[in-house]
Scaffold this active site. Structure first.
Site, mmCIF file in Angstrom:
data_model
loop_
_atom_site.group_PDB
_atom_site.id
_atom_site.type_symbol
_atom_site.label_atom_id
_atom_site.label_comp_id
_atom_site.label_asym_id
_atom_site.label_seq_id
_atom_site.Cartn_x
_atom_site.Cartn_y
_atom_site.Cartn_z
ATOM 1 N N TYR A 69 12.606 7.525 -0.067
ATOM 2 C CA TYR A 69 12.089 6.612 0.968
ATOM 3 C C TYR A 69 12.326 7.152 2.367
ATOM 4 C CZ TYR A 69 10.293 3.274 -2.250
ATOM 5 O OH TYR A 69 9.505 2.692 -3.224
ATOM 6 N N ARG A 72 9.519 9.412 2.931
ATOM 7 C CA ARG A 72 8.274 8.671 3.186
ATOM 8 C C ARG A 72 8.273 8.085 4.608
ATOM 9 N NH1 ARG A 72 7.027 5.522 -1.385
ATOM 10 N NH2 ARG A 72 5.447 4.549 -0.074
ATOM 11 N N HIS A 124 3.030 -5.397 0.083
ATOM 12 C CA HIS A 124 4.165 -4.705 -0.535
ATOM 13 C C HIS A 124 5.267 -4.362 0.467
ATOM 14 C CE1 HIS A 124 1.275 -3.502 -4.050
ATOM 15 N NE2 HIS A 124 1.669 -4.759 -4.102
ATOM 16 N N CYS A 137 21.965 -12.602 -0.975
ATOM 17 C CA CYS A 137 22.365 -12.485 0.436
ATOM 18 C C CYS A 137 21.196 -12.823 1.369
ATOM 19 C CB CYS A 137 22.873 -11.072 0.710
ATOM 20 S SG CYS A 137 23.093 -10.704 2.446
ATOM 21 N N CYS A 186 25.221 -3.732 3.630
ATOM 22 C CA CYS A 186 24.656 -4.865 4.360
ATOM 23 C C CYS A 186 25.676 -5.383 5.380
ATOM 24 C CB CYS A 186 24.312 -5.960 3.358
ATOM 25 S SG CYS A 186 23.893 -7.516 4.125
ATOM 26 N N CYS A 189 26.631 -9.516 4.076
ATOM 27 C CA CYS A 189 27.509 -9.821 2.932
ATOM 28 C C CYS A 189 28.566 -8.734 2.727
ATOM 29 C CB CYS A 189 26.690 -10.020 1.654
ATOM 30 S SG CYS A 189 25.952 -8.512 1.005
HETATM 31 C C1 BJW Z 1 -8.999 7.708 -1.336
HETATM 32 C C2 BJW Z 1 -8.835 8.835 -0.600
HETATM 33 C C3 BJW Z 1 -9.505 8.847 0.614
HETATM 34 C C4 BJW Z 1 -7.708 9.158 -2.352
HETATM 35 N N1 BJW Z 1 -10.235 7.819 0.948
HETATM 36 N N2 BJW Z 1 -9.699 6.652 -1.060
HETATM 37 C C5 BJW Z 1 -0.765 -8.743 -14.367
HETATM 38 C C6 BJW Z 1 -1.189 -7.869 -15.352
HETATM 39 C C7 BJW Z 1 -0.432 -6.745 -15.687
HETATM 40 C C8 BJW Z 1 0.768 -6.459 -15.050
HETATM 41 C C9 BJW Z 1 1.193 -7.314 -14.075
HETATM 42 C C10 BJW Z 1 0.445 -8.445 -13.756
HETATM 43 N N3 BJW Z 1 1.089 -9.103 -12.772
HETATM 44 C C11 BJW Z 1 2.214 -8.402 -12.463
HETATM 45 C C12 BJW Z 1 2.298 -7.323 -13.247
HETATM 46 C C13 BJW Z 1 3.385 -6.281 -13.218
HETATM 47 C C14 BJW Z 1 3.212 -5.266 -12.099
HETATM 48 C C15 BJW Z 1 1.900 -4.514 -12.266
HETATM 49 O O1 BJW Z 1 0.931 -4.720 -11.562
HETATM 50 N N4 BJW Z 1 1.869 -3.573 -13.180
HETATM 51 C C16 BJW Z 1 0.647 -2.769 -13.377
HETATM 52 C C17 BJW Z 1 0.936 -1.308 -13.040
HETATM 53 C C18 BJW Z 1 0.161 -2.969 -14.777
HETATM 54 N N5 BJW Z 1 3.274 -5.901 -10.795
HETATM 55 C C19 BJW Z 1 4.430 -6.171 -10.227
HETATM 56 O O2 BJW Z 1 5.488 -5.905 -10.766
HETATM 57 C C20 BJW Z 1 4.385 -6.859 -8.873
HETATM 58 N N6 BJW Z 1 5.265 -7.991 -8.905
HETATM 59 C C21 BJW Z 1 4.912 -9.162 -9.463
HETATM 60 O O3 BJW Z 1 3.787 -9.401 -9.808
HETATM 61 O O4 BJW Z 1 5.968 -10.045 -9.596
HETATM 62 C C22 BJW Z 1 5.838 -11.106 -10.546
HETATM 63 C C23 BJW Z 1 5.758 -10.507 -11.947
HETATM 64 C C24 BJW Z 1 6.571 -9.455 -12.321
HETATM 65 C C25 BJW Z 1 6.498 -8.912 -13.612
HETATM 66 C C26 BJW Z 1 5.554 -9.407 -14.512
HETATM 67 C C27 BJW Z 1 4.713 -10.451 -14.123
HETATM 68 C C28 BJW Z 1 4.823 -11.006 -12.833
HETATM 69 C C29 BJW Z 1 4.933 -5.944 -7.797
HETATM 70 C C30 BJW Z 1 4.066 -4.761 -7.552
HETATM 71 C C31 BJW Z 1 4.717 -3.881 -6.502
HETATM 72 C C32 BJW Z 1 4.025 -2.530 -6.358
HETATM 73 N N7 BJW Z 1 4.860 -1.684 -5.582
HETATM 74 C C33 BJW Z 1 4.405 -0.361 -5.237
HETATM 75 C C34 BJW Z 1 5.550 0.348 -4.475
HETATM 76 C C35 BJW Z 1 5.704 -0.209 -3.070
HETATM 77 C C36 BJW Z 1 6.737 0.526 -2.300
HETATM 78 C C37 BJW Z 1 6.352 1.946 -2.028
HETATM 79 O O5 BJW Z 1 5.355 2.219 -1.360
HETATM 80 O O6 BJW Z 1 7.097 2.818 -2.479
HETATM 81 O O7 BJW Z 1 3.248 -0.455 -4.421
HETATM 82 S S1 BJW Z 1 3.825 0.610 -6.619
HETATM 83 C C38 BJW Z 1 2.522 1.399 -5.757
HETATM 84 O O8 BJW Z 1 1.227 0.986 -6.293
HETATM 85 C C39 BJW Z 1 2.588 0.832 -4.334
HETATM 86 C C40 BJW Z 1 1.135 0.670 -3.994
HETATM 87 O O9 BJW Z 1 0.973 -0.247 -2.937
HETATM 88 C C41 BJW Z 1 0.550 0.202 -5.307
HETATM 89 C C42 BJW Z 1 -0.929 0.379 -5.421
HETATM 90 O O10 BJW Z 1 -1.291 1.716 -5.377
HETATM 91 P P1 BJW Z 1 -2.614 2.147 -4.603
HETATM 92 O O11 BJW Z 1 -2.484 1.852 -3.178
HETATM 93 O O12 BJW Z 1 -3.796 1.606 -5.307
HETATM 94 O O13 BJW Z 1 -2.512 3.746 -4.737
HETATM 95 P P2 BJW Z 1 -3.042 4.688 -5.914
HETATM 96 O O14 BJW Z 1 -2.384 5.994 -5.723
HETATM 97 O O15 BJW Z 1 -2.928 4.045 -7.229
HETATM 98 O O16 BJW Z 1 -4.608 4.822 -5.627
HETATM 99 C C43 BJW Z 1 -5.079 5.506 -4.487
HETATM 100 C C44 BJW Z 1 -6.592 5.479 -4.525
HETATM 101 O O17 BJW Z 1 -7.056 6.083 -3.323
HETATM 102 C C45 BJW Z 1 -7.191 6.277 -5.705
HETATM 103 O O18 BJW Z 1 -8.175 5.475 -6.349
HETATM 104 C C46 BJW Z 1 -7.865 7.471 -5.023
HETATM 105 O O19 BJW Z 1 -9.086 7.862 -5.651
HETATM 106 C C47 BJW Z 1 -8.140 6.913 -3.639
HETATM 107 N N8 BJW Z 1 -8.220 7.902 -2.576
HETATM 108 N N9 BJW Z 1 -7.965 9.709 -1.337
HETATM 109 C C48 BJW Z 1 -10.325 6.735 0.127
HETATM 110 N N10 BJW Z 1 -9.401 9.959 1.388
#
Ligand code: BJW
Length: 287
Positions: A69, A72, A124, A137, A186, A189
């Site tokens: 991080y 990043r 996020h 906390c 922290c 806490c």
């Molecule tokens: C271009 C380009 C250019 C390239 N121009 N484009 C329902 C169903 C199934 C699972 C779940 C559900 N509800 C919840 C879940 C569990 C889970 C989840 O979603 N799992 C799936 C993977 C299946 N979700 C969670 O756990 C969430 N919490 C939650 O829902 O709590 C309640 C709960 C928990 C457990 C079960 C049920 C309910 C929390 C999700 C948190 C995600 N966190 C992260 C890290 C954040 C911190 C950090 O940055 O380090 O967020 S993970 C990571 O993925 C980050 C991103 O924001 C997120 C999305 O990724 P993103 O932005 O789409 O990036 P990429 O790399 O995937 O895609 C990039 C795209 O850009 C590509 O398509 C390229 O082609 C394109 N691209 N160059 C335009 N120039």
């Protein structure tokens, strides 16, 4: 029927759209120089970036997760918003309450492009918020831009000269572990470790924010859903695309993979798909 990638047809749809929802992902910041999570660039050293974005990874090795991080944070501070961030910010300025932009990005580039904050939700969290890892906390500090975050993380704040690889980024170079006692605790806490103010897998998104978003979505029909630079694999964020459809929205997907077969199957009549770099496409599409 208009072609899915017909710029003029899209611009007419945009002109007619009163309420617009937008969902952004890592691809929005790709041309600024920040790697995406999945696909090429989704690795940090040999770690899958999404495997480090978990509470379990932090509990297991907080020093390693903090190096990731800190790196990043350093990268995000080193790059600039690109024309796609500015194009969305301009549209949000014009549309005001009739546009809500949901970003999954934690890099702070949309606020730096002057995206009006009242119309932007950072689903996020932010790399520049710091919170206590002890959930009971509740301590949080917003807008911490220290780079390095603490002295022990200085190796993750070094600049990489062009053509060279920072030793920390080279998976062949062994990584010195960061002892936990060199990471800040922290101030409230005094027991929990400080951690990045982002939402990791398995953690809940901010409840008030989700309620506000649902309220905005429910309050009227939605005419257009702009999806930019996201693989739409992570929930609840990805679910907003179907919610917008249910509220009447046409969907436009802007992504280098937007026109590939598997993505096309998700499109329905009236949707638009523009394959390419958001930084090139958005300023033209939203002009
Ligand atoms: C271009 C380009 C250019 C390239 N121009 N484009 C329902 C169903 C199934 C699972 C779940 C559900 N509800 C919840 C879940 C569990 C889970 C989840 O979603 N799992 C799936 C993977 C299946 N979700 C969670 O756990 C969430 N919490 C939650 O829902 O709590 C309640 C709960 C928990 C457990 C079960 C049920 C309910 C929390 C999700 C948190 C995600 N966190 C992260 C890290 C954040 C911190 C950090 O940055 O380090 O967020 S993970 C990571 O993925 C980050 C991103 O924001 C997120 C999305 O990724 P993103 O932005 O789409 O990036 P990429 O790399 O995937 O895609 C990039 C795209 O850009 C590509 O398509 C390229 O082609 C394109 N691209 N160059 C335009 N120039």
């Amino acid at each position: 029927m208009a072609l899915r990638n017909d710029v003029q047809a899209f611009q007419q749809a945009l002109l007619k759209s009163k309420r617009i929802l937008c969902l952004c992902g890592a691809g929005l910041s790709a041309s600024s120089g920040l790697p995406t999570f999945r696909g090429a660039g989704g690795l940090w050293r040999n770690y899958d970036a999404t495997a480090l974005a978990t509470p379990e990874a932090f509990a297991d090795d907080p020093g390693l997760v903090w190096l990731f991080y800190n790196y990043r944070r350093h990268m995000s501070l080193s790059v600039k918003p690109n024309p796609a961030h500015y194009a969305l910010a301009k549209l949000a300025e014009v549309k005001a309450n009739d546009m809500l932009c949901l970003t999954q990005n934690v890099d702070n580039l949309s606020p730096r492009a002057n995206h009006p904050l009242q119309h932007l939700r950072t689903l996020h969290g932010s790399l520049f918020d710091i919170k206590c890892s002890n959930k009971r906390c509740g301590w949080i500090a917003r807008g911490n831009f220290d780079d390095p975050f603490c002295p022990a993380l200085a190796p993750a704040s070094a600049d990489v000269p062009p053509g060279e690889t920072l030793p920390l980024l080279d998976p062949k170079q062994p990584l010195d572990p960061i002892p936990v006692d060199q990471l800040p605790k922290c101030p409230q806490c005094k027991t929990g470790l400080q951690r990045p103010g982002v939402v990791w897998f398995g953690e809940s998104l901010d409840g008030d924010m989700l309620q506000e978003v649902d309220g905005w979505i429910d309050s009227d029909r939605i005419d257009l859903m702009i999806v930019v630079g996201t693989s739409a694999q992570v929930y609840p964020a990805a679910g907003y695309i179907d919610e917008a459809r249910r509220k009447g929205a046409k969907v436009v997907n802007i992504n280098p993979e937007a026109e590939d077969r598997s993505q096309m199957r998700k499109l329905i009549r009236g949707d638009f798909a523009f394959a390419g770099d958001a930084a090139n496409l958005l300023p033209v599409l939203l002009e």
